[in-house]
Design an enzyme around this catalytic site. Structure first.
Site, PDB file in Angstrom:
ATOM      1  CB  SER A 180      -0.929   0.011   1.216  1.00 11.22           C
ATOM      2  OG  SER A 180      -0.180  -0.008   2.418  1.00 11.22           O
ATOM      3  CG  HIS A 181       3.873   2.047   2.761  1.00 11.89           C
ATOM      4  ND1 HIS A 181       4.813   1.710   3.707  1.00 11.89           N
ATOM      5  CD2 HIS A 181       2.725   2.234   3.444  1.00 11.89           C
ATOM      6  CE1 HIS A 181       4.255   1.698   4.906  1.00 11.89           C
ATOM      7  NE2 HIS A 181       2.987   2.004   4.766  1.00 11.89           N
ATOM      8  NE  ARG A 201       7.674   4.419  14.550  1.00 12.21           N
ATOM      9  CZ  ARG A 201       6.948   3.475  13.935  1.00 12.21           C
ATOM     10  NH1 ARG A 201       7.549   2.445  13.353  1.00 12.21           N
ATOM     11  NH2 ARG A 201       5.634   3.574  13.901  1.00 12.21           N
ATOM     12  CG  ASP A 204      15.505   5.553  24.109  1.00 12.14           C
ATOM     13  OD1 ASP A 204      15.541   4.350  24.441  1.00 12.14           O
ATOM     14  OD2 ASP A 204      15.476   6.488  24.928  1.00 12.14           O
ATOM     15  CE1 TYR A 209       5.462   9.701  24.946  1.00 12.12           C
ATOM     16  CE2 TYR A 209       7.850   9.812  25.154  1.00 12.12           C
ATOM     17  CZ  TYR A 209       6.594  10.322  25.427  1.00 12.12           C
ATOM     18  OH  TYR A 209       6.475  11.461  26.179  1.00 12.12           O
TER      19      TYR A 209
END
Length: 1009
Positions: free
Chosen positions: A137-138, A308, A311, A316
């Site tokens: 899809s990308h 993003r 780490d 997160y």
């Protein structure tokens, strides 16, 4: 910085009398009509992926039949940067369905003649990493049309490819750019054909029908600048210049890059970075990638993204933060600033320079990987400069009892210093702008809707919603000149589904002239039975000479009344009931139809002296007078055979003078008992079995029908002294026999190359029972004990135990592993043990491949030069088999004679520091060979052919004589393009007057005769 936080709560009015005056703070903008102007079907055959969502674990199981399995997502048509306008045309890109077709397609819709012209390109979607059985899809198709010369540009079907990755499947085809001749966009339908696009005739062309170009500069020597790119998105600046932006690199180590189209040369510049990737190389403590967009809005190039980080031990799970910057350069090539207008480093290295806020601050979790900020993120900037972000933050684990989730709308009104963040926002996946407004456009039940708010506010109003017509699966859109061009795929079935274009008119022109209308507030909360609600409506016109003729009030879309005089007041003493109130004066009869509990919408429509209308809305929440009833908790878990479960219910009335008459308990819809006295309690000592328990006292007989493993819904209904009722529910989960812990590897199969330096793996282990905990995780390698870990996280192969998975070690403090794992297949087992003594296990296969050499390629194709050439340089692209292996050196040989050995990148010969090392080659053919050696002592080589011919030797006989002079003259007469070095008289052109110059370099006498 810390953004200003503002949580909005409806005001709860505890008194029974309300009077709203025009002075009350609040505003709701008036809007004109938004309408569907046109809908047209583009094709029945848009490609769609209708199979399984694959992952790296089952990628080899793709369906070879009709079902089209996919990676990342099912959408590829009507997806991405797929729709643009030019004059009265709408251009749309798509892939042709079904699975066996996959051609790149371009359709043009003429809004004047209502006709569609479509071009089919030879290229077919190559699939995930070159596998046509798996859709990706990308690999969307980016589209642009130059308003200055009518050329069409498309970049498509790529995802961070280069010459070497994915087993070299994309060598010389890793970037796909197609473009048309000038003014192709305007051609009549019968001339809008494939031959108006320019073929690739370079030395690396994929064949006679190749319309894909690997470089946008016109020079294939620049192809390395176009490698490893994803997500094409075109923009048009205010002067009509085209810009293209893409993402370079990967998810946690990437950069935004952009380039510019030159109409004069009809070529594009090389890509320029907004930010550096590999940020650690530039002094940042970690690498990071970008999830968001670069956009050209309000006359400037801007970026907004979530980061993003590499780490993986922060709180997160993936992304964090909201980051924003803009450029004061007309095309973005410098002068970048953050939202405070401070200049920033360019290219950017430390993302904190442009950080706006942290969505993670809006939930309370602090543990590692506990916060999930993925999806529902977008941003825009209005014409007057209001900056808006939407985002979502939630707990990573949806099953945790303290699960949290918030949708955020963060905005900075033009002229403000800080952002305002509100959680009074229902969420969206995209946000758009037109004029001074912001819009949310999406699908509800498969049909389009539009919500609008004035820029710099959170006052969203739904202004359009389709209730009939096709039901759509998804879409993408483009807004231009006050119209939404919504490109949609109909929700049918199979891997070829219809595509539609809807044109929705936002009516900006009418809105500019519309009256401004405002309620005293956009929302209000009252109690059931409220006595008074007087609403004063503010209505004015911004157009000189116009007056307000009337204001009409609607309640839940039912007409209330039209008022023609100022003040426009509704719910006053003469008409107390029209706003749903009971009435407050002695002479007021009680309202026979008061507004009941729930949400109600007031709408005010103002009409001015020219007939233009504006509207505003207000949401009224009426709180119920019914009893308040609750269980102490919403969820209870017990183990099968539990002896005791006492359940209490809290019930009360908020209305003075009312009492609770009874509370009745139901379990799975079956009545248990009605209790009429406080405390309202079930399962007490006198009735131990009514909640499914076995009994716990000696005088309790065992329950003959205890609750077995399963889920049970307890419902309590409270009735007050006026007969009004409320209910609440609670879930009881009875767990069966304890089950062993669940333990999983991140990947069941891992492949490395012999001599690998590092392999660390974190094991996921979870107890099946909420009352149990994981006590230990034990690792075995080929059935031999490696280590017992008794402390979360269950991490093996870390820096203090580097050899546990057979790695060599990677820190200076690590001695080389004396017993590394050699080539072959190895089995690792982990056993998790919980606090009850139960054990669960999982296996991982480690495949160790024999050492592989580095990949190496010349950046240049074979080279042809003539004697006397003044410059020559060559360069190589070198990559190791994995990150644990480094390049020691790359040496260049000419016909097996060493030129120079390079010990570090870039690997270039003939550069500015060594300009002469490749000069003075005589006539002949030479093999340039580059040999790369890595830290595994593996060697790879690549060769390049360099041909040197004699300057002036046109017939190839290794001298310059009269035959060559005649050949030169013949070439001049026939108009052939000749090397500029033949401009002997230096007049700027090569023509017959240069013949004499050629005779002077003849190697034989009487050359000119």
């Amino acid at each position: 910085m810390t953004a200003q936080k503002s949580k909005y709560f409806n005001r709860i009015m505890t008194m029974n009398t309300l009077l709203f005056s025009l002075l009350t703070v609040g505003f709701s903008q008036a809007y004109a009509d938004v309408v569907l102007e046109k809908q047209v079907k583009i094709t029945d055959d848009g490609l769609h992926f209708d199979g399984k969502d694959l992952n790296h674990g089952n990628i080899d199981s793709a369906d070879p039949g009709e079902k089209y399995d996919f990676f990342f997502g099912p959408n590829i048509s009507a997806h991405g940067d797929a729709v643009k306008t030019y004059k009265h045309y709408v251009f749309m890109t798509w892939y042709k369905g079904g699975k066996s077709e996959r051609n790149v397609m371009l359709s043009r819709y003429n809004t004047q003649t209502q006709t569609i012209a479509t071009i089919e390109f030879p290229h077919r979607h190559t699939g995930f990493r070159g596998n046509p059985l798996i859709g990706e899809s990308h690999n969307t198709i980016g589209l642009a049309v130059s308003p200055n010369n009518g050329t069409i540009h498309m970049v498509y079907d790529l995802h961070a490819y280069d010459d070497n990755n994915h087993d070299g499947k994309f060598k010389d085809d890793f970037f796909r750019y197609s473009f048309s001749v000038e003014n192709a966009a305007d051609l009549p339908d019968d001339q809008f054909t494939l031959d108006k696009f320019v073929k690739d005739t370079s030395s690396i062309s994929q064949g006679p029908d190749d319309y894909k170009h690997i470089s946008m500069t016109g020079d294939i020597a620049d192809k390395s600048n176009f490698a490893r790119l994803t997500y094409p998105k075109f923009f048009t600046t205010t002067d009509g210049t085209l810009l293209l932006y893409m993402r370079l690199g990967g998810n946690n180590n990437g950069a935004y890059v952009f380039n510019r189209y030159d109409e004069e040369t009809q070529t594009w510049s090389k890509f320029t970075k907004f930010n550096e990737n590999n940020q650690k190389n530039f002094g940042n403590p970690y690498n990071w990638g970008l999830y968001g967009n670069m956009k050209y809005v309000n006359g400037k190039l801007r970026v907004g993204f979530q980061q993003r980080s590499s780490d993986n031990n922060d709180r997160y799970q993936y992304q964090n933060g909201v980051y924003y910057a803009y450029s004061d350069h007309p095309e973005g090539f410098g002068d970048w600033k953050n939202h405070k207008d401070d200049e920033i480093t360019y290219p950017l290295v430390n993302s904190d320079e442009i950080k706006v806020l942290e969505p993670g601050d809006y939930i309370s979790h602090q543990e590692a990987n506990s916060v999930y900020i993925v999806g529902s993120f977008d941003w825009t900037v209005t014409k007057k400069g209001d900056v808006h972000f939407i985002s979502k933050v939630r707990s990573t684990n949806r099953s945790r009892p303290d699960y949290e989730e918030e949708y955020l709308h963060s905005y900075k009104p033009a002229g403000a210093d800080e952002f305002i963040t509100t959680t009074d926002f229902t969420g969206a996946s995209q946000i758009y702008t037109a004029g001074d407004n912001i819009y949310i456009v999406g699908l509800k039940n498969g049909r389009p809707y539009v919500e609008r708010a004035k820029g710099g506010t959170n006052d969203f109003v739904r202004v359009y919603e389709a209730t009939s017509g096709p039901v759509f699966d998804h879409g993408t859109l483009y807004i231009k000149d006050g119209k939404v061009y919504y490109y949609l795929m109909e929700k049918t079935s199979g891997n070829a589904m219809p595509l539609y274009l809807q044109i929705i008119d936002l009516d900006l022109e009418s809105e500019a002239n519309a009256p401004q209308v405002a309620f005293p507030s956009t929302s209000l909360t009252v109690e059931q039975g409220y006595e008074q609600l007087s609403l004063g409506i503010d209505a004015t016109s911004s157009i000189e000479g116009r007056t307000i003729e009337s204001v009409t009030l609607y309640l839940n879309d039912e007409l209330v009344r039209t008022d023609t005089t100022v003040p426009y007041l509704f719910g006053h003493a003469s008409k107390p009931h029209e706003t749903g109130a009971m009435g407050w004066k002695d002479e007021h009869e009680p309202n026979p139809n008061p507004l009941g509990p729930g949400e109600h919408i007031f709408k005010a429509v103002a009409v001015d002296s020219e007939g233009d209308t504006g509207l505003a809305t207000m949401r009224l929440t009426v709180q119920s007078n019914a009893p308040m009833v609750s269980f102490p908790t919403q969820l209870i878990e017990v183990d099968e055979g539990y002896e005791k479960l006492s359940v209490s219910v809290d019930a009360s009335s908020s209305v003075e003078g009312r009492t609770i008459e009874s509370v009745t308990l139901f379990i799975n819809g079956e009545e248990v008992r009605t209790d009429t006295t406080i405390p309202y309690l079930w399962g007490h000592g006198s009735k131990p079995h009514e909640t499914g328990a076995m009994g716990w006292r000696e005088d309790h007989a065992p329950n003959p029908n205890p609750f077995l493993a399963g889920e049970y819904v307890f419902t309590a209904i409270a009735t007050d002294s006026q007969g009004e009722q409320s209910e609440t529910s609670m879930t009881l989960i009875v767990n069966g026999e304890a089950t062993p812990p669940i333990v999983t590897w991140p990947n069941e199969v891992v492949t490395v190359t012999e001599g690998y330096k590092r392999l660390g793996i974190t094991i996921e282990a979870e107890a099946s029972s909420e009352n149990a905990t994981i006590e230990s995780v034990t690792l075995y390698r080929n059935d031999e004990l490696v280590r017992v870990d008794t402390k979360y996280k269950w991490n093996f192969g870390h820096s203090f135990a580097p050899y546990e998975f057979g790695a060599m070690g990677w820190l200076e403090t690590h001695e080389p592993n004396p017993s590394p794992l050699l080539a072959g297949t190895h089995t690792f087992k982990v056993v998790a043990k919980d606090s009850t003594g139960l054990e669960g296990e999982a296996f991982m296969t480690l495949i160790v491949l024999p050492p592989a050499g580095p990949s190496i390629s010349f950046d240049e194709p074979d080279i042809e030069l003539m004697t006397g050439y003044e410059s020559l340089s060559v360069s190589t692209y070198v990559a190791t088999v994995n990150e644990s292996v480094d390049i020691i050196s790359v040496a260049l040989f000419i016909d097996d004679v060493l030129v120079r050995e390079n010990l570090e990148a870039p690997y270039v010969w003939g550069d500015a520091n060594h300009p002469n090392e490749l000069l003075s080659l005589e006539v002949g053919s030479y093999e340039f060979k580059a040999i790369a050696r890595d830290t595994n002592d593996q060697v790879s080589e690549v060769s390049l052919l360099v041909s040197i011919t004699l300057f002036g030797d046109f017939d190839g006989d290794n001298d310059v004589d009269r035959t060559d002079v005649r050949a030169f003259s013949s070439a001049i007469r026939s108009g052939e393009a000749l090397d500029q070095r033949y401009d002997f008289n230096e007049d700027g052109v090569v023509d017959r007057s240069d013949t004499r110059g050629l005779t002077k370099i003849c190697s034989r006498p009487r050359c000119a005769s």
